[in-house]
Write a protein that holds these residues in place. Structure first.
Motif, PDB file in Angstrom:
ATOM      1  N   UNK A  27       0.832  -1.206   0.000  1.00 35.67           N
ATOM      2  CA  UNK A  27       0.000   0.000   0.000  1.00 35.67           C
ATOM      3  C   UNK A  27       0.866   1.255   0.000  1.00 35.67           C
ATOM      4  N   UNK A  28       1.901   1.280   0.842  1.00 36.83           N
ATOM      5  CA  UNK A  28       2.796   2.435   0.910  1.00 36.83           C
ATOM      6  C   UNK A  28       3.512   2.649  -0.420  1.00 36.83           C
ATOM      7  N   UNK A  29       3.886   1.561  -1.095  1.00 32.43           N
ATOM      8  CA  UNK A  29       4.535   1.667  -2.400  1.00 32.43           C
ATOM      9  C   UNK A  29       3.562   2.242  -3.428  1.00 32.43           C
ATOM     10  N   UNK A  30       2.329   1.740  -3.443  1.00 31.58           N
ATOM     11  CA  UNK A  30       1.321   2.238  -4.391  1.00 31.58           C
ATOM     12  C   UNK A  30       1.014   3.712  -4.156  1.00 31.58           C
ATOM     13  N   UNK A  31       1.018   4.127  -2.877  1.00 30.63           N
ATOM     14  CA  UNK A  31       0.713   5.518  -2.519  1.00 30.63           C
ATOM     15  C   UNK A  31       1.940   6.420  -2.631  1.00 30.63           C
ATOM     16  N   UNK A  32       3.071   5.856  -3.005  1.00 28.22           N
ATOM     17  CA  UNK A  32       4.334   6.590  -3.151  1.00 28.22           C
ATOM     18  C   UNK A  32       4.874   7.115  -1.815  1.00 28.22           C
TER      19      UNK A  32
END
Length: 71
Positions: A37-42
C-alpha cells in the motif's frame, strides 16, 4: 581454476541491491500488504520488476533511520 565473476560483489553500489516486499516488511516490522500500500501511494519509493515491487538498499536504510512517513 574458477572463472572470475564479471562483477565483484564488493564493487556493487547500494543502488544495485534491492529488497522484496516480504524482506521490507520483515525489516520494518510491517505486514507485507501495508508495504505494498505504501509503495502504491508513493509513501515508500520503489520500482517494479514485472509485477513485483522492489526497494533499493538506500531506501531501506533511510526508512530504518527515519521511519515510514505517516502522512
Amino acid at each position: 581454476m574458477k572463472p572470475k565473476p564479471a562483477i565483484e560483489a564488493d564493487s556493487l553500489s547500494p543502488q544495485l541491491i534491492s529488497y522484496t516486499v516480504r524482506q521490507m516488511a520483515k525489516a520494518l516490522q510491517l505486514h507485507p500488504e501495508s508495504v505494498r500500500d505504501f509503495l502504491r501511494q508513493n509513501r515508500i519509493h520503489g520500482f517494479r520488476v514485472g509485477r513485483r515491487w522492489r526497494v533499493s538498499a538506500e531506501t531501506l536504510a533511510s526508512l530504518l533511520k527515519t521511519g515510514v512517513p505517516l502522512n
